[in-house]
Design a protein around this motif. Structure first.
Motif, PDB file in Angstrom:
ATOM      1  N   LYS A 188      20.558 -61.655  -2.135  1.00 30.28           N
ATOM      2  CA  LYS A 188      21.367 -62.628  -1.378  1.00 30.28           C
ATOM      3  C   LYS A 188      20.495 -63.311  -0.313  1.00 30.28           C
ATOM      4  CE  LYS A 188      25.669 -61.315  -0.026  1.00 30.28           C
ATOM      5  NZ  LYS A 188      26.681 -60.804   0.939  1.00 30.28           N
ATOM      6  N   HIS A 189      20.439 -64.591  -0.348  1.00 33.40           N
ATOM      7  CA  HIS A 189      19.592 -65.324   0.603  1.00 33.40           C
ATOM      8  C   HIS A 189      20.080 -66.756   0.727  1.00 33.40           C
ATOM      9  CE1 HIS A 189      18.116 -66.744  -3.251  1.00 33.40           C
ATOM     10  NE2 HIS A 189      17.554 -67.763  -2.609  1.00 33.40           N
ATOM     11  N   ARG A 190      19.498 -67.437   1.677  1.00 32.79           N
ATOM     12  CA  ARG A 190      19.659 -68.889   1.680  1.00 32.79           C
ATOM     13  C   ARG A 190      18.275 -69.516   1.764  1.00 32.79           C
ATOM     14  NH1 ARG A 190      23.213 -69.541   6.824  1.00 32.79           N
ATOM     15  NH2 ARG A 190      22.350 -67.887   8.105  1.00 32.79           N
ATOM     16  N   ASP A 191      18.172 -70.680   1.205  1.00 31.50           N
ATOM     17  CA  ASP A 191      16.913 -71.411   1.283  1.00 31.50           C
ATOM     18  C   ASP A 191      17.018 -72.311   2.513  1.00 31.50           C
ATOM     19  OD1 ASP A 191      15.434 -71.163  -1.646  1.00 31.50           O
ATOM     20  OD2 ASP A 191      17.566 -70.760  -1.649  1.00 31.50           O
ATOM     21  N   ASN A 192      15.897 -72.551   3.174  1.00 34.58           N
ATOM     22  CA  ASN A 192      16.051 -73.264   4.444  1.00 34.58           C
ATOM     23  C   ASN A 192      16.374 -74.745   4.246  1.00 34.58           C
ATOM     24  OD1 ASN A 192      13.764 -74.783   4.225  1.00 34.58           O
ATOM     25  ND2 ASN A 192      12.510 -73.450   5.488  1.00 34.58           N
ATOM     26  N   LYS A 282      25.209 -68.152   1.298  1.00 33.39           N
ATOM     27  CA  LYS A 282      24.082 -67.450   0.694  1.00 33.39           C
ATOM     28  C   LYS A 282      24.348 -67.360  -0.801  1.00 33.39           C
ATOM     29  CE  LYS A 282      22.585 -64.922   4.695  1.00 33.39           C
ATOM     30  NZ  LYS A 282      22.198 -63.621   5.268  1.00 33.39           N
ATOM     31  N   HIS A 283      23.269 -67.178  -1.554  1.00 36.69           N
ATOM     32  CA  HIS A 283      23.442 -67.084  -3.005  1.00 36.69           C
ATOM     33  C   HIS A 283      22.529 -65.995  -3.558  1.00 36.69           C
ATOM     34  CE1 HIS A 283      20.376 -70.213  -2.215  1.00 36.69           C
ATOM     35  NE2 HIS A 283      19.764 -69.742  -3.291  1.00 36.69           N
ATOM     36  N   GLU A 284      22.868 -65.527  -4.737  1.00 29.97           N
ATOM     37  CA  GLU A 284      22.085 -64.459  -5.359  1.00 29.97           C
ATOM     38  C   GLU A 284      22.303 -64.464  -6.870  1.00 29.97           C
ATOM     39  OE1 GLU A 284      23.939 -60.407  -4.664  1.00 29.97           O
ATOM     40  OE2 GLU A 284      25.363 -61.661  -3.550  1.00 29.97           O
ATOM     41  N   PHE A 301      14.405 -77.272  -8.920  1.00 30.44           N
ATOM     42  CA  PHE A 301      13.800 -78.527  -8.458  1.00 30.44           C
ATOM     43  C   PHE A 301      14.201 -78.736  -7.004  1.00 30.44           C
ATOM     44  CE2 PHE A 301      14.242 -78.872 -13.028  1.00 30.44           C
ATOM     45  CZ  PHE A 301      12.950 -79.238 -13.380  1.00 30.44           C
ATOM     46  N   ARG A 302      13.225 -79.066  -6.196  1.00 31.86           N
ATOM     47  CA  ARG A 302      13.476 -79.132  -4.755  1.00 31.86           C
ATOM     48  C   ARG A 302      13.022 -80.446  -4.176  1.00 31.86           C
ATOM     49  NH1 ARG A 302      14.057 -73.665  -2.815  1.00 31.86           N
ATOM     50  NH2 ARG A 302      14.271 -72.389  -4.672  1.00 31.86           N
ATOM     51  N   GLN A 303      13.869 -80.940  -3.300  1.00 37.28           N
ATOM     52  CA  GLN A 303      13.484 -82.095  -2.508  1.00 37.28           C
ATOM     53  C   GLN A 303      13.189 -81.533  -1.122  1.00 37.28           C
ATOM     54  OE1 GLN A 303      16.274 -84.674  -0.446  1.00 37.28           O
ATOM     55  NE2 GLN A 303      16.032 -86.039  -2.165  1.00 37.28           N
TER      56      GLN A 303
HETATM   57 FE   FE2 Z   1      17.677 -69.704  -3.529  1.00 34.04          FE
END
Ligand code: FE2
Ligand code: AKG
Length: 306
Positions: A188-192, A282-284, A301-303
């Protein structure tokens, strides 16, 4: 055993920015960030007599940097409270998705990153492969620089072109995750928030994906006489039989918005998280040792705004 990923932003030569310390969080998995070195920033400009300031990862970005996906049909929306999330179940057909999976697992760029977990170096069991379109883009996970490749394999470039065409925006990086079987997971986390948009394409084994709001409303009171639903996603209990309908307060209408969401990410599906989603959710991808015996690749894919 797989360990979750605790990525934080930093870069090799600039001052360190520990986004996780600012964002907090209750899981060992922290956030992911990006910035450019002074050298990298100057090398990507022409001329450059005066040394530009290092570009640091930031926790906030301006409105002018807020390129977001706006072209997806509302029927794809996942109705998260405080979030902006879409799920397209069939961006590509299952056969194509499996072919892409089988091709991508052969890439040379896969590796197991080393993470700092409570001060110790730990090798993550989940392999990743990272690609960026901008040679100045550097990312750290938990104090260790990510091995970034600046040239895309042709298939990955083709897939990114397709995703960009579908979403109407451009991405400057892609982080691939390899879940060899159900024992491999991401905690479980979040990306900044430097990740302005994350679009995750699933290829191969379907996997469970759980989204959890970080500050859900309190659960409704268990007592039938005092029951007033303050959790919008939970339908309120009906009023007590003793209540006089003329004087009873009207029951709060249940909100259609979700505070928790569990789904299965199908092969060929695309999940988009943007806006304030990382701030509030948060997602996991949990362990599913018994149920999942085959491999999955996710292309995130990230912006990244830096
Ligand atoms: Fe993530
Ligand atoms: O594999 C997925 O679908 C999610 C991966 C993820 O959350 C990440 O790379 O930050």
């Amino acid at each position: 055993m797989s360990s979750p990923l605790p990525p934080v932003a930093a870069n090799a030569s600039g001052p360190k920015v520990d986004v996780s310390a600012v964002e907090g969080g209750d899981s060992p998995v922290k956030t992911k960030g990006v910035k450019r070195t002074a050298a990298a920033a100057s090398s990507s400009r022409s001329g450059g007599a005066s040394k530009p300031k290092p570009k640091r990862a930031r926790l906030t970005v301006g409105d002018d940097e807020a390129t977001q996906v706006t072209c997806l049909d509302e029927s794809y929306r996942v109705p998260l409270a405080d979030g902006d999330c879409f799920y397209v179940p069939d961006l590509v057909d299952a056969e194509t998705a499996q072919e892409w999976h089988d091709e991508l697992v052969k890439l040379d760029e896969w590796y197991r990153p080393t993470l700092k977990v409570y001060g110790k170096d730990v090798v993550q069991s989940r392999k990743i492969a990272a690609f960026a379109t901008d040679p100045a883009l550097e990312v750290k996970y938990s104090g260790h620089p990510v091995k970034m490749s600046y040239s895309y394999p042709p298939l990955l470039r083709k897939i990114q072109d397709l995703v960009e065409a579908r979403l109407g925006i451009k991405f400057n990086s892609v982080f691939a995750n390899l879940y060899e079987d159900g024992s491999v997971y991401i905690g479980k986390h979040r990306d900044n928030r430097e990740n302005r948009v994350i679009a995750s394409l699933s290829l191969g084994a379907p996997r469970t994906f759980i989204l959890t709001h970080t500050n859900p409303p309190p659960a409704p009171s268990p007592s039938p006489t005092t029951a007033v639903s303050s959790a919008p996603s939970v339908p309120s209990a009906s009023a007590s039989p003793n209540d006089d309908p003329a004087t009873a307060a009207p029951a709060a209408a249940p909100s259609p918005l979700l505070y928790a969401h569990r789904t299965t990410l199908a092969s060929g599906s695309l999940l988009v998280m943007q806006g304030a989603t990382q701030q509030h959710w948060k997602h996991e991808v949990p362990r599913e040792k018994r149920a999942v015996k085959t491999s999955r690749v996710s292309l995130t894919f990230r912006q990244l705004v830096f």
